[in-house]
Scaffold this motif. Sequence first.
Motif, mmCIF file in Angstrom:
data_model
loop_
_atom_site.group_PDB
_atom_site.id
_atom_site.type_symbol
_atom_site.label_atom_id
_atom_site.label_comp_id
_atom_site.label_asym_id
_atom_site.label_seq_id
_atom_site.Cartn_x
_atom_site.Cartn_y
_atom_site.Cartn_z
ATOM 1 N N SER A 1 0.858 -1.015 0.062
ATOM 2 C CA SER A 1 0.088 0.028 0.017
ATOM 3 C C SER A 1 1.009 1.098 -0.038
ATOM 4 O O SER A 1 0.543 2.176 -0.683
ATOM 5 C CB SER A 1 -0.996 0.030 1.236
ATOM 6 N N ILE A 2 1.749 1.251 0.983
ATOM 7 C CA ILE A 2 2.767 2.333 0.932
ATOM 8 C C ILE A 2 3.851 2.376 -0.660
ATOM 9 O O ILE A 2 3.609 3.782 -0.896
ATOM 10 C CB ILE A 2 3.830 2.328 1.985
ATOM 11 N N LEU B 1 -1.330 4.143 12.853
ATOM 12 C CA LEU B 1 -1.710 4.478 11.232
ATOM 13 C C LEU B 1 -1.575 5.994 11.062
ATOM 14 O O LEU B 1 -1.118 6.260 9.950
ATOM 15 C CB LEU B 1 -3.173 3.972 11.143
ATOM 16 N N ALA B 2 -1.802 6.921 12.008
ATOM 17 C CA ALA B 2 -1.748 8.186 11.658
ATOM 18 C C ALA B 2 -0.332 8.537 11.542
ATOM 19 O O ALA B 2 -0.019 9.343 10.516
ATOM 20 C CB ALA B 2 -2.465 9.014 12.859
ATOM 21 N N PHE C 1 1.273 10.112 8.156
ATOM 22 C CA PHE C 1 1.468 11.358 8.128
ATOM 23 C C PHE C 1 3.098 11.203 7.406
ATOM 24 O O PHE C 1 3.497 12.224 6.381
ATOM 25 C CB PHE C 1 1.400 11.944 9.497
ATOM 26 N N VAL C 2 3.915 10.400 8.139
ATOM 27 C CA VAL C 2 5.260 10.477 7.435
ATOM 28 C C VAL C 2 5.406 9.955 6.064
ATOM 29 O O VAL C 2 6.324 10.677 5.454
ATOM 30 C CB VAL C 2 5.994 9.589 8.596
ATOM 31 N N ALA D 1 -0.594 15.954 4.072
ATOM 32 C CA ALA D 1 -0.064 14.834 4.860
ATOM 33 C C ALA D 1 -1.037 14.602 6.029
ATOM 34 O O ALA D 1 -1.360 13.216 6.352
ATOM 35 C CB ALA D 1 1.503 14.923 5.264
ATOM 36 N N LEU D 2 -1.450 15.778 6.821
ATOM 37 C CA LEU D 2 -2.379 15.515 7.925
ATOM 38 C C LEU D 2 -3.982 14.952 7.380
ATOM 39 O O LEU D 2 -4.381 13.982 8.122
ATOM 40 C CB LEU D 2 -2.728 16.767 8.542
ATOM 41 N N TYR D 3 -4.462 15.404 6.372
ATOM 42 C CA TYR D 3 -5.468 14.847 5.759
ATOM 43 C C TYR D 3 -5.144 13.316 5.450
ATOM 44 O O TYR D 3 -6.229 12.474 5.949
ATOM 45 C CB TYR D 3 -5.722 15.540 4.381
#
Length: 286
Positions: A46-47, A137-138, A142-143, A181-183
């Motif tokens: 996925s990443i 997960l967050a 984000f990173v 990234a926050l989204y």
Amino acid sequence: MTTATVAAPPASAGATRASSPYRLSFAHLVHAEWIKLTSLRSTWWSIGLVAVVSIGLSLLMAASFASFGGDMPAMSAEEANRQAVQVVVFSTVLTQLLAMILGAITVTGEYSTGMIRSTLTAAPGRIAALFAKALVLAVTMFVTGIVVFAVAALVSGPLMPTGALDLSLPDSSIMPLLGAALYLALIAVMGVGIGFIIRNGPGALAAGIGLVFVAPILVLFFPQFETFQWIHDAASYLPSNAGQSLFMGAPMTGTALETLPAILTLVAWTVVAVAGGIAVLKTRDA
């Protein structure tokens, strides 16, 4: 001669837990969730897909702008930054789905394999396990978003006729990328909440994708008449539209929100999803 033996009183359960070196703290839960997340091949796929899609679409869009060459109108530094940001974050139209999917399958995968019973046995309070999973997960999303957007900006910048991002204007360069990234991080946490609510992989994915991708498109079918204006006004507060207002300045449907209302809208959706997950997790058996 006999020796009396006096039995020691049994230790209380609280004292035993306090003296145990194996007490499971929240940090241990976070570490366990990190191991579970990174040990799955689907996580890395996925990443990797997020990176390939984001960078590829940024290059494609930058090449499209480059094809106009000298036909591009003169722009101020802030306008050039906004155009460069749109090139970098354009892929979030698709990568938001991957963030939602990753958040949901980390939960529904445990329900399908039965591992959720081990998770809840280790964390009988249940809520801490949900928060640990959501936190991991967050931070991961984000990173990942920051790294991917940085690479996309580096490779697409030389192709842009208006030049690369001007980081000396952070309000129009750095802040939108942090917002994107926050989204992605908040969308992944919404996926976790939806996963705990529905507990079924296909059902959770259908609900999540319908919320962030299908719902804004459906608004386009309503004409801009006064009768349907309330639908277009409400569409501004859909997660994806609020996110696009935050980092692109214009949503797919509805009207653009200012930065603070856009952030509050995304946080509210996330809180609702997580609260729903907590309610189901506390009231239903695994």
